[in-house]
Every structure is written in C-alpha cells, then in structure tokens.
Design a protein around this motif. Structure first.
Motif, PDB file in Angstrom:
ATOM      1  N   VAL A   8      45.206  42.652  20.921  1.00  0.00           N
ATOM      2  CA  VAL A   8      44.584  41.635  21.775  1.00  0.00           C
ATOM      3  C   VAL A   8      44.474  42.131  23.209  1.00  0.00           C
ATOM      4  O   VAL A   8      45.443  42.596  23.805  1.00  0.00           O
ATOM      5  CB  VAL A   8      45.401  40.325  21.739  1.00  0.00           C
ATOM      6  N   ALA A   9      43.272  42.016  23.758  1.00  0.00           N
ATOM      7  CA  ALA A   9      43.016  42.378  25.153  1.00  0.00           C
ATOM      8  C   ALA A   9      42.613  41.088  25.875  1.00  0.00           C
ATOM      9  O   ALA A   9      41.458  40.697  25.869  1.00  0.00           O
ATOM     10  CB  ALA A   9      41.920  43.429  25.249  1.00  0.00           C
ATOM     11  N   ALA A  10      43.589  40.397  26.472  1.00  0.00           N
ATOM     12  CA  ALA A  10      43.327  39.098  27.100  1.00  0.00           C
ATOM     13  C   ALA A  10      43.525  39.120  28.613  1.00  0.00           C
ATOM     14  O   ALA A  10      43.357  38.100  29.272  1.00  0.00           O
ATOM     15  CB  ALA A  10      44.224  38.038  26.474  1.00  0.00           C
ATOM     16  N   GLU A  11      43.903  40.249  29.153  1.00  0.00           N
ATOM     17  CA  GLU A  11      44.041  40.400  30.611  1.00  0.00           C
ATOM     18  C   GLU A  11      42.847  41.205  31.099  1.00  0.00           C
ATOM     19  O   GLU A  11      41.959  41.523  30.332  1.00  0.00           O
ATOM     20  CB  GLU A  11      45.359  41.117  30.948  1.00  0.00           C
ATOM     21  N   GLY A  12      42.813  41.581  32.356  1.00  0.00           N
ATOM     22  CA  GLY A  12      41.741  42.446  32.827  1.00  0.00           C
ATOM     23  C   GLY A  12      41.180  42.056  34.166  1.00  0.00           C
ATOM     24  O   GLY A  12      41.867  41.445  34.986  1.00  0.00           O
ATOM     25  N   LEU A  13      39.912  42.416  34.378  1.00  0.00           N
ATOM     26  CA  LEU A  13      39.252  42.220  35.670  1.00  0.00           C
ATOM     27  C   LEU A  13      37.846  41.683  35.514  1.00  0.00           C
ATOM     28  O   LEU A  13      37.188  41.917  34.504  1.00  0.00           O
ATOM     29  CB  LEU A  13      39.101  43.565  36.398  1.00  0.00           C
ATOM     30  N   VAL A  14      37.406  41.043  36.568  1.00  0.00           N
ATOM     31  CA  VAL A  14      36.000  40.699  36.738  1.00  0.00           C
ATOM     32  C   VAL A  14      35.501  41.602  37.850  1.00  0.00           C
ATOM     33  O   VAL A  14      36.168  41.757  38.876  1.00  0.00           O
ATOM     34  CB  VAL A  14      35.836  39.218  37.131  1.00  0.00           C
ATOM     35  N   ALA A  15      34.356  42.234  37.640  1.00  0.00           N
ATOM     36  CA  ALA A  15      33.767  43.105  38.669  1.00  0.00           C
ATOM     37  C   ALA A  15      32.361  42.602  38.971  1.00  0.00           C
ATOM     38  O   ALA A  15      31.655  42.121  38.083  1.00  0.00           O
ATOM     39  CB  ALA A  15      33.726  44.553  38.204  1.00  0.00           C
ATOM     40  N   ILE A  16      31.975  42.726  40.231  1.00  0.00           N
ATOM     41  CA  ILE A  16      30.663  42.270  40.683  1.00  0.00           C
ATOM     42  C   ILE A  16      29.957  43.416  41.396  1.00  0.00           C
ATOM     43  O   ILE A  16      30.551  44.107  42.212  1.00  0.00           O
ATOM     44  CB  ILE A  16      30.788  41.089  41.668  1.00  0.00           C
ATOM     45  N   ALA A  17      28.678  43.585  41.090  1.00  0.00           N
ATOM     46  CA  ALA A  17      27.825  44.522  41.824  1.00  0.00           C
ATOM     47  C   ALA A  17      26.667  43.698  42.372  1.00  0.00           C
ATOM     48  O   ALA A  17      26.058  42.904  41.651  1.00  0.00           O
ATOM     49  CB  ALA A  17      27.315  45.630  40.910  1.00  0.00           C
ATOM     50  N   VAL A  18      26.375  43.881  43.661  1.00  0.00           N
ATOM     51  CA  VAL A  18      25.351  43.072  44.321  1.00  0.00           C
ATOM     52  C   VAL A  18      24.197  43.958  44.776  1.00  0.00           C
ATOM     53  O   VAL A  18      24.402  45.008  45.371  1.00  0.00           O
ATOM     54  CB  VAL A  18      25.935  42.323  45.538  1.00  0.00           C
ATOM     55  N   GLY A  19      22.996  43.526  44.464  1.00  0.00           N
ATOM     56  CA  GLY A  19      21.778  44.184  44.906  1.00  0.00           C
ATOM     57  C   GLY A  19      20.978  43.213  45.751  1.00  0.00           C
ATOM     58  O   GLY A  19      21.492  42.181  46.189  1.00  0.00           O
ATOM     59  N   GLU A  20      19.727  43.534  45.949  1.00  0.00           N
ATOM     60  CA  GLU A  20      18.870  42.664  46.733  1.00  0.00           C
ATOM     61  C   GLU A  20      18.463  41.455  45.890  1.00  0.00           C
ATOM     62  O   GLU A  20      17.764  41.593  44.894  1.00  0.00           O
ATOM     63  CB  GLU A  20      17.621  43.430  47.182  1.00  0.00           C
ATOM     64  N   ASN A  21      18.911  40.290  46.261  1.00  0.00           N
ATOM     65  CA  ASN A  21      18.603  39.011  45.607  1.00  0.00           C
ATOM     66  C   ASN A  21      19.121  38.876  44.175  1.00  0.00           C
ATOM     67  O   ASN A  21      18.684  38.003  43.449  1.00  0.00           O
ATOM     68  CB  ASN A  21      17.098  38.729  45.632  1.00  0.00           C
ATOM     69  N   LYS A  22      20.013  39.757  43.748  1.00  0.00           N
ATOM     70  CA  LYS A  22      20.639  39.572  42.446  1.00  0.00           C
ATOM     71  C   LYS A  22      21.994  40.267  42.407  1.00  0.00           C
ATOM     72  O   LYS A  22      22.289  41.156  43.206  1.00  0.00           O
ATOM     73  CB  LYS A  22      19.740  40.028  41.296  1.00  0.00           C
ATOM     74  N   ALA A  23      22.790  39.833  41.453  1.00  0.00           N
ATOM     75  CA  ALA A  23      24.117  40.416  41.251  1.00  0.00           C
ATOM     76  C   ALA A  23      24.405  40.444  39.759  1.00  0.00           C
ATOM     77  O   ALA A  23      23.827  39.681  38.988  1.00  0.00           O
ATOM     78  CB  ALA A  23      25.180  39.601  41.976  1.00  0.00           C
ATOM     79  N   ALA A  24      25.285  41.340  39.381  1.00  0.00           N
ATOM     80  CA  ALA A  24      25.758  41.414  37.994  1.00  0.00           C
ATOM     81  C   ALA A  24      27.271  41.232  38.012  1.00  0.00           C
ATOM     82  O   ALA A  24      27.963  41.769  38.881  1.00  0.00           O
ATOM     83  CB  ALA A  24      25.401  42.753  37.368  1.00  0.00           C
ATOM     84  N   VAL A  25      27.751  40.463  37.051  1.00  0.00           N
ATOM     85  CA  VAL A  25      29.177  40.181  36.919  1.00  0.00           C
ATOM     86  C   VAL A  25      29.586  40.578  35.509  1.00  0.00           C
ATOM     87  O   VAL A  25      28.920  40.213  34.536  1.00  0.00           O
ATOM     88  CB  VAL A  25      29.474  38.673  37.131  1.00  0.00           C
ATOM     89  N   ILE A  26      30.670  41.342  35.398  1.00  0.00           N
ATOM     90  CA  ILE A  26      31.177  41.727  34.081  1.00  0.00           C
ATOM     91  C   ILE A  26      32.660  41.378  33.992  1.00  0.00           C
ATOM     92  O   ILE A  26      33.354  41.284  35.005  1.00  0.00           O
ATOM     93  CB  ILE A  26      30.960  43.229  33.761  1.00  0.00           C
ATOM     94  N   GLU A  27      33.132  41.184  32.769  1.00  0.00           N
ATOM     95  CA  GLU A  27      34.556  40.983  32.509  1.00  0.00           C
ATOM     96  C   GLU A  27      35.004  42.098  31.587  1.00  0.00           C
ATOM     97  O   GLU A  27      34.488  42.249  30.481  1.00  0.00           O
ATOM     98  CB  GLU A  27      34.797  39.629  31.848  1.00  0.00           C
TER      99      GLU A  27
END
Length: 140
Positions: free
Chosen positions: A37-56
C-alpha cells in the motif's frame, strides 16, 4: 556498494553490462513491491501561462516523501503533465526527460532505488486568468 561489486563481478568488470544488470535487479525488486500500500506521498504543482498541472505521487511512508529524489521525481512529473497531458494513463506513457524511459518506467526505477512502492495516483489540469500555486505543509 555490495550490489555494485557483485554486478561488476557477474559481468567481468564491464561497467555498461553491470549497469544493465543493476537496472534489471532494481526492476525485479520494484515488481515485488507493487502489492504494498502506497498511501503517503506528495502533491506537486507545475504552473505555466494561464494553466497548471497538479499530480499526486504516493509512497508507502511519509519518510520517502521527504526524500529529495522523490520530491524531484514528483516535480518532474508535474512538469510533464503541464507540457504534455494531464490524463493519468497518457501521463504514465509520456517520455521522462533525459532517460529514454516513460514516466511509469521511471517510477519503477525509483522504487528499486528508494526501496518503497510508489504510485502515480492522480493528475489534473487547472486553467484560468490567475493561477497561484499553494501546497499546505509543502515538503522541502
């Protein structure tokens, strides 16, 4: 160190063959950990012009989430999601920069190196006129 020595011994001192041997061993080790089970971790965000991506990106323990390599992996995957796709399955197949591997394979390689199961759980894209990244209790 012992794995490196064994890899060189098994491959008669050939560095390239030893690297391949270690990579194969790491992937085999990673495969054994996929059921955990992998239930811990991180959220990471990358921001560009007028948009962003979020991953877990999940790991088995919060200690791994504090690991610099794990944090860099998460941030790089967020950047790929921003540049290529936020669709989770397409993101897993996207090229990981500088490796010749896809994101899923890079995660598997990292499992072999770090020693814990990891899973890319979610990915999303956000767009708008003003985007400000904020992660409460961000690692690092």
């Amino acid at each position: 160190m012992m794995d490196c020595k064994k890899a060189l011994t098994e491959n008669a001192g050939d560095f390239e063959a030893a690297i391949d041997w270690l990579r194969t061993k790491g992937l085999a080790s990673a495969a054994k950990k996929t059921g955990r089970v992998a239930a811990e971790g991180l959220v990471a965000i990358a921001v560009g012009e007028n948009k962003a991506a979020v991953i877990e990106l999940n790991s088995e323990t919060d200690f791994v989430a504090k690991n610099e390599k794990f944090q860099l992996l998460a941030q790089n995957i967020a950047k790929i999601a921003l540049e290529k796709t936020s669709d989770l399955e397409d993101l897993k197949e996207a090229q990981y920069p500088g490796t010749g591997r896809n994101v899923a394979t890079e995660i598997a390689e990292s499992v072999g190196i770090i020693g814990e199961n990891m899973q890319l759980r979610r990915s999303a894209e956000i767009s708008g006129d003003v985007i400000v990244p904020y992660i409460h209790n961000a690692a690092g």
